[in-house]
Design an enzyme around this catalytic site. Structure first.
Site, mmCIF file in Angstrom:
data_model
loop_
_atom_site.group_PDB
_atom_site.id
_atom_site.type_symbol
_atom_site.label_atom_id
_atom_site.label_comp_id
_atom_site.label_asym_id
_atom_site.label_seq_id
_atom_site.Cartn_x
_atom_site.Cartn_y
_atom_site.Cartn_z
ATOM 1 C CG HIS A 102 -1.763 -1.020 1.576
ATOM 2 N ND1 HIS A 102 -1.336 -2.192 2.122
ATOM 3 C CD2 HIS A 102 -3.109 -1.121 1.461
ATOM 4 C CE1 HIS A 102 -2.386 -2.985 2.321
ATOM 5 N NE2 HIS A 102 -3.474 -2.358 1.926
ATOM 6 C CG ASP A 105 1.665 -0.976 3.373
ATOM 7 O OD1 ASP A 105 0.813 -0.621 4.185
ATOM 8 O OD2 ASP A 105 1.472 -1.813 2.468
ATOM 9 C CG HIS A 272 -10.854 -11.301 2.789
ATOM 10 N ND1 HIS A 272 -10.479 -10.303 1.919
ATOM 11 C CD2 HIS A 272 -10.141 -11.094 3.923
ATOM 12 C CE1 HIS A 272 -9.576 -9.536 2.510
ATOM 13 N NE2 HIS A 272 -9.343 -10.000 3.714
ATOM 14 C CG ASP A 297 -4.335 -10.869 -0.949
ATOM 15 O OD1 ASP A 297 -3.463 -10.825 -1.840
ATOM 16 O OD2 ASP A 297 -4.801 -9.851 -0.406
ATOM 17 C CG ASP A 308 -8.741 -10.810 7.473
ATOM 18 O OD1 ASP A 308 -8.360 -11.940 7.135
ATOM 19 O OD2 ASP A 308 -8.633 -9.814 6.742
HETATM 20 C C1 XLS Z 1 -7.528 -6.683 4.434
HETATM 21 C C2 XLS Z 1 -7.093 -6.877 3.058
HETATM 22 C C3 XLS Z 1 -5.948 -5.984 2.618
HETATM 23 C C4 XLS Z 1 -5.847 -5.959 1.125
HETATM 24 C C5 XLS Z 1 -5.046 -4.831 0.582
HETATM 25 O O1 XLS Z 1 -8.214 -7.490 5.013
HETATM 26 O O2 XLS Z 1 -6.774 -8.219 2.886
HETATM 27 O O3 XLS Z 1 -4.761 -6.409 3.198
HETATM 28 O O4 XLS Z 1 -5.313 -7.146 0.637
HETATM 29 O O5 XLS Z 1 -5.589 -3.610 0.910
HETATM 30 NI NI NI Z 2 -5.839 -9.034 1.184
HETATM 31 NI NI NI Z 3 -7.520 -9.543 4.567
#
Ligand code: XLS
Ligand code: NI
Ligand code: NI
Length: 438
Positions: A102, A105, A272, A297, A308
């Site tokens: 990001h 970051d 997620h 991811d 999460d």
């Molecule tokens: C948060 C998301 C985030 C995205 C990127 O839960 O997974 O990390 O991957 O903004």
């Molecule tokens: Ni993510």
């Molecule tokens: Ni996430």
């Protein structure tokens, strides 16, 4: 680099399944060919900057725990640059070909947008140098539109138009730097694009604004000639009570409704999927069916924590299911396996970052091999094919070809034996086959 951030670790090598060296791969052999492609090309591993280099180990009950000797703890640009160099030393020693970040970051947010942009540019120069030095590439960039208090009510879906404008400016810049760094993609995760209560929310208007925002991004992408992929990352909640892009099916419907489907693919995250009440296998299947699986991811949740938790994936059934999906769609094009995962708060030493990534990479390498073995074995595909055999000719083929009406089907049903209990589902046999090959 002046001083090594990981002086006790050299490059992680493949030593094979018999090795007991904790700093070696047991399964991930980057050059090994599977179905005609190297493991490196199949898996396209990526390190997530925000977790691996910015997670401090805080939780709602406790302060940070992470020991990060290369980080002086300040929000200076110089520290951000030094951290970026440490990050590349880590990624290079690990042998991951990609990373993801990001905007906030990698570089500290300034007092104004202009200052934030300057800070970002100063760190992007270091990222660029390090990319050139190591050959490591950017899997995707993104903008953090959820941490700053201005995004408390959302970014693109904020009730305040000035906030929408700030978010747009931030995304414009994030796409620019992603383009400058040759990013293979750009991700939109709508962290606060949802609501806490419907009592104060004009949902229709908010969702329209989100679509408008994404159209503006598509226009800008074309304008500057960025050819990387755009991804939407579904997540049902957290931090919001409800996030609009809640799962793969909801995202696809939203994209289709607002004429965005040609411009986006999905970036699916395991944890997620769990929060949405689905399996990752389900989400992958939904995305592939719509030709919309872009990237993954790679993480996992915890069965007992409804949060999460972003843990590193180690479950071979999970990695096998994911890789079966990836092989089925013919492999990643722009996407990859991004470890959107963090070490536990208790695993605070720098070496734990290596253990975590090595474990995740080995778990996916093993999943890839098992998936390829399942495909080569053919029994599973045979059972599925056979299950639908009645659609391959005769009546089924005619229905699929649109040659029937309710009346002609009634005629058929009246003159045929009752097809009750036709064909076992064979779930147990299929589960046994997986266990034979795992
Ligand atoms: C948060 C998301 C985030 C995205 C990127 O839960 O997974 O990390 O991957 O903004
Ligand atoms: Ni993510
Ligand atoms: Ni996430």
């Amino acid at each position: 680099m002046t001083q090594s951030a990981f002086p006790d670790v050299s490059s992680i090598r493949y030593e094979g399944p018999e090795s007991r060296n904790p700093l070696a791969f047991k399964q991930y052999n980057p050059e090994e060919l599977i179905e005609g492609r190297t493991m490196r090309e199949h898996l396209r591993f990526s390190v997530a900057y925000w977790h691996t280099f910015r997670a401090t180990g805080t939780d709602p009950f406790g302060a940070g725990t992470m020991i990060r000797p290369w980080d002086d703890g300040t929000a200076s640009v110089g520290n951000a640059q030094a951290r970026a160099r440490a990050a590349f030393e880590f990624i290079e020693k690990l042998g991951a070909p990609f990373y993801a970040f990001h905007d906030r970051d990698v570089a500290p947010e300034g007092a104004t947008l202009a200052e934030s942009n300057r800070n970002l540019d100063a760190v992007v120069q270091v990222l660029k140098e390090e990319q050139q030095r190591t050959g490591i590439r950017l899997l995707w960039g993104t903008a953090n539109l959820f941490t700053n208090p201005r995004f408390v009510h959302g970014a693109a879906t904020s009730p305040n138009a000035d906030v929408f404008a700030c978010a747009a400016a931030q995304v414009k810049k994030a796409i620019e730097v992603t383009h400058e760094l040759g990013g293979a993609g750009y991700t939109f995760w709508g962290g606060r694009e949802g609501y806490s209560t419907l009592w104060n929310t004009d949902m229709k208007r908010e969702v329209e604004h989100l679509a408008r925002f994404l159209h503006l991004a598509v226009d800008y992408k074309k304008q500057i000639g960025f050819t990387g992929a755009f991804y939407i990352e579904p997540k049902p909640r957290e931090p919001t009570k409800h996030q609009y892009d809640s799962d793969a099916a909801a995202c696809l419907n939203f994209l289709r409704e607002y004429d965005l489907l040609p411009h986006f693919k999905l970036n699916l995250e395991t944890n997620h999927a769990t929060l949405a009440g689905h399996t990752m296998q389900h989400e992958i299947e939904v995305a592939i069916s719509a030709d919309a699986l872009g990237s993954i991811d790679a993480n996992t949740g915890d069965e007992l924590l409804g949060w999460d938790t972003d843990q590193f994936p180690t479950n071979l059934y999970l990695t096998t299911q994911v890789m079966l999906g990836v092989l089925k769609m013919g492999g990643f094009t722009t996407g990859g396996l991004n470890f959107d995962a963090k070490v536990r708060r208790e695993s605070f030493e720098p070496i734990d970052l290596f253990h975590a990534h090595i474990g995740g990479m080995d778990a996916f390498a093993r999943g890839l091999k098992i998936a390829a073995a399942i495909r080569a074995d053919g029994r599973m595909a045979g059972i599925v094919k056979n299950r639908y055999a009645s659609w391959d000719s005769g009546l089924g083929a005619d229905i699929e070809a649109g040659k029937h009406t309710l009346a002609t089907l009634e005629e058929h049903a009246l003159s045929s034996p009752d097809p009750i209990q036709h064909g076992s589902g064979r779930q147990e046999l299929l589960e046994n086959i997986i266990n034979e090959l795992i």
